[in-house]
Design a protein around this motif. Structure first.
Motif, PDB file in Angstrom:
ATOM      1  N   ALA A  50       0.824  -1.210   0.000  1.00 17.11           N
ATOM      2  CA  ALA A  50       0.000   0.000   0.000  1.00 17.11           C
ATOM      3  C   ALA A  50       0.862   1.265   0.000  1.00 17.11           C
ATOM      4  CB  ALA A  50      -0.933  -0.002   1.209  1.00 17.11           C
ATOM      5  N   ALA A  51       2.005   1.201   0.661  1.00 10.38           N
ATOM      6  CA  ALA A  51       2.905   2.358   0.744  1.00 10.38           C
ATOM      7  C   ALA A  51       3.880   2.421  -0.419  1.00 10.38           C
ATOM      8  CB  ALA A  51       3.677   2.311   2.058  1.00 10.38           C
ATOM      9  N   ARG A  52       3.920   1.357  -1.222  1.00 14.46           N
ATOM     10  CA  ARG A  52       4.880   1.250  -2.334  1.00 14.46           C
ATOM     11  C   ARG A  52       6.318   1.316  -1.828  1.00 14.46           C
ATOM     12  NH1 ARG A  52       2.348   3.446  -7.717  1.00 14.46           N
ATOM     13  NH2 ARG A  52       4.360   2.666  -8.350  1.00 14.46           N
ATOM     14  N   ILE A  53       6.546   0.561  -0.744  1.00 20.19           N
ATOM     15  CA  ILE A  53       7.864   0.424  -0.124  1.00 20.19           C
ATOM     16  C   ILE A  53       8.195  -1.061  -0.178  1.00 20.19           C
ATOM     17  CG2 ILE A  53       9.185   0.694   2.017  1.00 20.19           C
ATOM     18  CD1 ILE A  53       7.058   2.696   2.944  1.00 20.19           C
ATOM     19  N   SER A  54       9.459  -1.399  -0.351  1.00 22.60           N
ATOM     20  CA  SER A  54       9.789  -2.826  -0.350  1.00 22.60           C
ATOM     21  C   SER A  54       9.551  -3.401   1.042  1.00 22.60           C
ATOM     22  CB  SER A  54      11.238  -3.056  -0.787  1.00 22.60           C
ATOM     23  OG  SER A  54      12.133  -2.742   0.252  1.00 22.60           O
ATOM     24  N   LEU A  55       9.091  -4.635   1.050  1.00 20.89           N
ATOM     25  CA  LEU A  55       8.815  -5.313   2.325  1.00 20.89           C
ATOM     26  C   LEU A  55      10.063  -5.376   3.209  1.00 20.89           C
ATOM     27  CD1 LEU A  55       6.580  -8.341   2.888  1.00 20.89           C
ATOM     28  CD2 LEU A  55       8.825  -8.273   3.898  1.00 20.89           C
ATOM     29  N   PRO A  56      11.240  -5.768   2.681  1.00 21.88           N
ATOM     30  CA  PRO A  56      12.419  -5.814   3.552  1.00 21.88           C
ATOM     31  C   PRO A  56      12.773  -4.446   4.142  1.00 21.88           C
ATOM     32  CG  PRO A  56      12.841  -7.034   1.529  1.00 21.88           C
ATOM     33  CD  PRO A  56      11.540  -6.317   1.350  1.00 21.88           C
ATOM     34  N   TYR A  57      12.590  -3.395   3.332  1.00 25.41           N
ATOM     35  CA  TYR A  57      12.925  -2.059   3.831  1.00 25.41           C
ATOM     36  C   TYR A  57      11.966  -1.647   4.946  1.00 25.41           C
ATOM     37  CZ  TYR A  57      14.414   2.761   3.963  1.00 25.41           C
ATOM     38  OH  TYR A  57      14.902   3.969   4.390  1.00 25.41           O
ATOM     39  N   GLU A  67      17.033   4.381   9.019  1.00 28.04           N
ATOM     40  CA  GLU A  67      16.531   5.732   9.275  1.00 28.04           C
ATOM     41  C   GLU A  67      15.785   6.147   8.012  1.00 28.04           C
ATOM     42  OE1 GLU A  67      16.393   8.748  12.061  1.00 28.04           O
ATOM     43  OE2 GLU A  67      18.239   7.585  12.160  1.00 28.04           O
ATOM     44  N   ALA A  68      14.473   6.073   8.047  1.00 28.73           N
ATOM     45  CA  ALA A  68      13.666   6.328   6.856  1.00 28.73           C
ATOM     46  C   ALA A  68      13.550   7.819   6.581  1.00 28.73           C
ATOM     47  CB  ALA A  68      12.277   5.720   7.026  1.00 28.73           C
ATOM     48  N   SER A  69      13.442   8.160   5.308  1.00 26.83           N
ATOM     49  CA  SER A  69      13.229   9.550   4.920  1.00 26.83           C
ATOM     50  C   SER A  69      11.802   9.958   5.289  1.00 26.83           C
ATOM     51  CB  SER A  69      13.431   9.700   3.414  1.00 26.83           C
ATOM     52  OG  SER A  69      12.392   9.030   2.715  1.00 26.83           O
ATOM     53  N   SER A  70      11.565  11.256   5.266  1.00 25.76           N
ATOM     54  CA  SER A  70      10.213  11.738   5.576  1.00 25.76           C
ATOM     55  C   SER A  70       9.215  11.244   4.528  1.00 25.76           C
ATOM     56  CB  SER A  70      10.197  13.261   5.675  1.00 25.76           C
ATOM     57  OG  SER A  70      10.647  13.846   4.479  1.00 25.76           O
ATOM     58  N   GLU A  71       9.654  11.080   3.289  1.00 24.67           N
ATOM     59  CA  GLU A  71       8.762  10.576   2.248  1.00 24.67           C
ATOM     60  C   GLU A  71       8.338   9.138   2.527  1.00 24.67           C
ATOM     61  OE1 GLU A  71      11.692  12.064   1.579  1.00 24.67           O
ATOM     62  OE2 GLU A  71      11.200  13.825   0.393  1.00 24.67           O
ATOM     63  N   VAL A  72       9.293   8.320   2.934  1.00 23.38           N
ATOM     64  CA  VAL A  72       8.984   6.918   3.241  1.00 23.38           C
ATOM     65  C   VAL A  72       8.083   6.839   4.471  1.00 23.38           C
ATOM     66  CG1 VAL A  72       9.986   4.737   4.047  1.00 23.38           C
ATOM     67  CG2 VAL A  72      11.025   5.961   2.130  1.00 23.38           C
ATOM     68  N   LEU A  73       8.386   7.643   5.484  1.00 26.38           N
ATOM     69  CA  LEU A  73       7.549   7.634   6.686  1.00 26.38           C
ATOM     70  C   LEU A  73       6.134   8.095   6.373  1.00 26.38           C
ATOM     71  CD1 LEU A  73       9.941   8.997   9.449  1.00 26.38           C
ATOM     72  CD2 LEU A  73       9.244   6.633   9.025  1.00 26.38           C
ATOM     73  N   ALA A  74       6.014   9.117   5.543  1.00 30.72           N
ATOM     74  CA  ALA A  74       4.679   9.599   5.165  1.00 30.72           C
ATOM     75  C   ALA A  74       3.920   8.520   4.401  1.00 30.72           C
ATOM     76  CB  ALA A  74       4.794  10.868   4.330  1.00 30.72           C
ATOM     77  N   ALA A  75       4.601   7.816   3.496  1.00 32.68           N
ATOM     78  CA  ALA A  75       3.945   6.750   2.733  1.00 32.68           C
ATOM     79  C   ALA A  75       3.478   5.629   3.653  1.00 32.68           C
ATOM     80  CB  ALA A  75       4.893   6.209   1.662  1.00 32.68           C
ATOM     81  N   ALA A  76       4.319   5.233   4.592  1.00 31.90           N
ATOM     82  CA  ALA A  76       3.934   4.171   5.533  1.00 31.90           C
ATOM     83  C   ALA A  76       2.790   4.640   6.422  1.00 31.90           C
ATOM     84  CB  ALA A  76       5.140   3.765   6.381  1.00 31.90           C
ATOM     85  N   GLY A  83      -1.513  10.269   9.361  1.00 29.30           N
ATOM     86  CA  GLY A  83      -0.681  11.292   8.763  1.00 29.30           C
ATOM     87  C   GLY A  83       0.725  11.184   9.308  1.00 29.30           C
ATOM     88  N   LEU A  84       1.661  11.808   8.628  1.00 28.88           N
ATOM     89  CA  LEU A  84       3.037  11.821   9.108  1.00 28.88           C
ATOM     90  C   LEU A  84       3.101  12.453  10.495  1.00 28.88           C
ATOM     91  CD1 LEU A  84       6.068  11.377   8.713  1.00 28.88           C
ATOM     92  CD2 LEU A  84       6.148  13.568   7.490  1.00 28.88           C
ATOM     93  N   GLY A  85       2.353  13.528  10.701  1.00 24.23           N
ATOM     94  CA  GLY A  85       2.315  14.176  12.020  1.00 24.23           C
ATOM     95  C   GLY A  85       1.825  13.246  13.108  1.00 24.23           C
ATOM     96  N   ASP A  86       0.871  12.383  12.783  1.00 24.62           N
ATOM     97  CA  ASP A  86       0.364  11.423  13.777  1.00 24.62           C
ATOM     98  C   ASP A  86       1.466  10.478  14.227  1.00 24.62           C
ATOM     99  OD1 ASP A  86      -2.286  12.417  13.515  1.00 24.62           O
ATOM    100  OD2 ASP A  86      -2.618  11.122  11.778  1.00 24.62           O
ATOM    101  N   VAL A  87       2.221   9.946  13.273  1.00 24.09           N
ATOM    102  CA  VAL A  87       3.297   9.005  13.599  1.00 24.09           C
ATOM    103  C   VAL A  87       4.372   9.708  14.426  1.00 24.09           C
ATOM    104  CG1 VAL A  87       5.153   7.586  12.625  1.00 24.09           C
ATOM    105  CG2 VAL A  87       2.862   7.502  11.632  1.00 24.09           C
TER     106      VAL A  87
END
Length: 120
Positions: A50-57, A67-76, A83-87
């Motif tokens: 759903a986040a379009r992130i690799s499962l291992p990552y 250490e994930a980027s803000s883009e990856v964290l927002a996608a997850a 929302g990113l702010g919620d996390v």
């Protein structure tokens, strides 16, 4: 008279225990993502797809290994309906809870926030 064996050395004073290590931000964020995912009874694969992130990552982010980027964290976060702010807020609350246990309020000096200084 010369002793044949040296006198036993006095036992060394015990070394003070090392100060507890501050939790790492990546560990806290990973724990929040994992806790939210598990609360929704979703698999790593489902959220990663759903986040379009690799499962291992995503797995490594959840375990605090990456250490994930803000883009990856927002996608997850969005894949989990957050929302990113919620996390980040949940991670900050966990950080405050863990560090408050170790520090007494009297030990912390009060320093009011005065904003960012832009003077060079």
């Amino acid at each position: 008279m010369i002793p044949l064996r040296p006198a036993p050395a006095r036992p060394a004073a015990p070394e003070p225990a090392p100060a507890p290590r501050e939790p790492l931000w990546r560990d806290l964020v990973g724990e929040v993502l994992r806790r939210e995912r598990q609360a929704q009874q979703r698999t790593l694969k489902d959220v990663a797809d759903a986040a379009r992130i690799s499962l291992p990552y995503l797995s490594e982010v959840e375990r605090g290994r990456k250490e994930a980027s803000s883009e990856v964290l927002a996608a997850a976060a969005h894949a989990l309906g957050l929302g990113l702010g919620d996390v980040l807020s949940l991670a900050q609350n966990e950080l405050a809870r863990r560090t408050a246990v170790r520090r007494s309020p009297a030990a912390l000096p009060h320093r009011p926030y005065r904003g960012l200084s832009l003077a060079a």
